[in-house]
Design a protein around this motif. Structure first.
Motif, short mmCIF file in Angstrom:
data_model
loop_
_atom_site.label_atom_id
_atom_site.label_comp_id
_atom_site.label_asym_id
_atom_site.label_seq_id
_atom_site.Cartn_x
_atom_site.Cartn_y
_atom_site.Cartn_z
N LYS A 1 -45.17 152.60 12.76
CA LYS A 1 -45.59 151.29 12.27
C LYS A 1 -45.87 150.35 13.44
O LYS A 1 -46.90 149.66 13.46
CB LYS A 1 -44.51 150.71 11.36
N GLN A 2 -44.99 150.37 14.43
CA GLN A 2 -45.18 149.52 15.60
C GLN A 2 -46.29 150.06 16.49
O GLN A 2 -47.11 149.30 17.01
CB GLN A 2 -43.86 149.43 16.39
N TYR A 3 -46.33 151.39 16.64
CA TYR A 3 -47.34 152.01 17.51
C TYR A 3 -48.76 151.72 17.00
O TYR A 3 -49.67 151.42 17.78
CB TYR A 3 -47.10 153.51 17.62
N LYS B 1 -49.83 149.23 15.25
CA LYS B 1 -50.18 147.83 15.45
C LYS B 1 -50.56 147.55 16.90
O LYS B 1 -51.51 146.80 17.18
CB LYS B 1 -49.00 146.94 15.06
N GLU B 2 -49.83 148.16 17.82
CA GLU B 2 -50.00 147.84 19.24
C GLU B 2 -51.17 148.57 19.89
O GLU B 2 -51.62 148.18 20.97
CB GLU B 2 -48.71 148.18 20.00
N ASN B 3 -51.67 149.64 19.27
CA ASN B 3 -52.66 150.48 19.95
C ASN B 3 -54.02 150.55 19.25
O ASN B 3 -54.83 151.40 19.59
CB ASN B 3 -52.08 151.89 20.11
N ASN B 4 -54.26 149.66 18.31
CA ASN B 4 -55.58 149.57 17.67
C ASN B 4 -56.09 150.92 17.16
O ASN B 4 -57.21 151.34 17.47
CB ASN B 4 -56.60 148.98 18.65
#
Length: 447
Positions: free
Chosen positions: A131-133, A135-138
């Protein structure tokens, strides 16, 4: 400068995993960059693979980004109590009278306590991590590929957390329609839960991929936005594809005859042969030919490359075929392809029930790339039969067939014996991995 789009691929099977399950997305990852898509792999750090093939690590693209997290699996613990769990982990079953008490118990536990499968414990931590990955990596598109179908629950969970996420659920095999599902000894409650989870995946994925035409049709009936992209062969690994085509044209134009390519008339099976896909009528036909034709008995080589169920192997070794067997065991993928090419007739088997019509084993396409004749066993009107008829690469029989098997093999043997070419005339370009990746990219761009 236009950036390459990113696709995150969630897969359990990845080199050094052996077997066919690893090939599909390993090849897509190889060719996706040629179409301006950057693949990123998410896979377990410490998986429990039924087969290992270290040579496949050489095929992983050099600049491919791979993310790994730990997984907990119960298989290592279970294997201490029952040898059958090793077979079960690889998708093999003891059936009927061959089932021990421990085998029955382990299958019941697997089907009812580990839903949808024993890799379910990776789902929740993966959702939290990704979920975080994402968001952070487009990341533009998420792909989950199963089996194990628990990986689709990772996609389902992320889709609920991130509604705008584009998600593709790739089914290399069906879920509740796969042949061994009915052998899981499910309670009515467990069966209902499997089907509810499958339905949720179908309804929430933006796109569902099937590896066969009939599976795609069945998925659509169950609410999926489904498309078929079959497995295939990698032409860069099969340099003989072009050579074989030139050779066939030369022989057709010159009506040439040649000496047999092998000193033995070699019928090969490459892969895992389990009790549920045992072509008993083939063994009977071979036995009959050996008993009635001494030349055939002397010339036949029955070659196994991979894992053959002990019950099947023991039965064949107890017959007149015992002196014709060459059992090589598991070989690396490259060595397996070489053994295919050093054969005259290649055997492929499918589950006999109607629901298996849509299963197209991945090795069919590697078989096609060799130019060798193929003999297939499975349900009538199966997708494998459709492809063999379309490519003129061999003959398909159902498991009840008695007539025709002996005649087909005998005809090929006589041609082999007289030095005639028994190569098939397959037109197989549409099944190359690069062409299939191009088809995948069209769907990725439209999603």
């Amino acid at each position: 400068m236009k950036r390459s789009k990113k696709v995150l691929i969630v897969t359990y099977y990845w080199p050094p995993a052996g077997g066919p399950g690893v090939q599909r997305w390993l090849k897509f990852a190889k060719y996706l960059p040629e179409f301006d898509w950057k693949p990123i792999i998410y896979t377990p750090e410490n998986p429990s693979y039924p087969l290992v093939d270290e040579t496949l690590t050489k095929e992983v693209p050099e600049n491919l980004k791979i993310i790994k997290t730990n997984i907990w699996e119960p298989y290592q613990l279970a294997e201490k109590f029952s040898k059958s769990n090793k077979k079960f982990k690889g998708g093999q079953f003891d059936v009927g009278k061959n089932q021990s008490f421990m085998s029955k118990l382990s299958i019941f536990i697997r089907g009812n306590f580990f839903i949808p499968d024993a890799r379910k414990f990776w789902v929740r931590p993966s959702i939290q991590f990704l979920k975080q990955y994402l968001k952070e990596n487009n990341i533009d598109v998420l792909v989950t590929t199963g089996p194990p179908h628990s990986l689709h629950l990772i996609g389902l969970g992320l889709k609920k957390e991130l509604p705008n996420l584009k998600w593709i659920a790739d089914f290399r095999d069906p879920w509740t329609e796969i042949s061994y599902y009915k052998h899981l000894k499910l309670t009515s409650g467990s069966d209902r839960k499997h089907r509810q989870l499958e339905k949720s995946v179908f309804e929430n994925a933006d796109l569902t991929l099937a590896t066969s035409y009939k599976d795609a049709e069945n998925f659509k009936k169950n609410g999926a936005n489904a498309f078929c992209i079959t497995n295939g062969f990698d032409e860069s690994e099969n340099s003989r594809v072009g050579e074989l085509e030139s050779e066939r044209i030369r022989k057709l134009e010159g009506n040439e005859t040649m000496k047999p390519s092998n000193s033995k008339f070699t019928l090969s099976y490459v892969g895992v042969l389990e009790q549920l896909r045992n072509p008993e009528n083939l063994w009977k036909a071979l036995e009959n030919l050996c008993k009635t034709n001494s030349d055939f008995a002397n010339d036949l080589e029955l070659k196994f490359v991979g894992r053959v169920d002990d019950k099947i192997l023991n039965e064949i070794e107890s017959s007149v075929l015992k002196n014709n067997i060459k059992n090589l065991g598991y070989l690396s993928h490259n060595d397996s392809v070489n053994e295919m090419q050093n054969s005259d007739l290649l055997l492929i088997t499918n589950f006999p029930n109607e629901s298996s019509k849509g299963i197209i084993p991945g090795k069919l396409f590697e078989y096609l790339a060799t130019g060798k004749q193929i003999i297939s066993f499975g349900p009538k009107d199966a997708d494998v039969e459709t492809i063999l008829n379309k490519t003129k690469a061999g003959k398909h029989f159902d498991y009840q067939s008695n007539l025709g098997i002996r005649e087909f093999i005998s005809s090929l043997y006589e041609d082999w014996k007289s030095g005639k070419s028994i190569q098939n005339e397959a037109n197989i370009n549409e099944f190359s991995r690069k062409e299939l990746t191009k088809k995948l990219v069209e769907l990725l761009d439209e999603i």
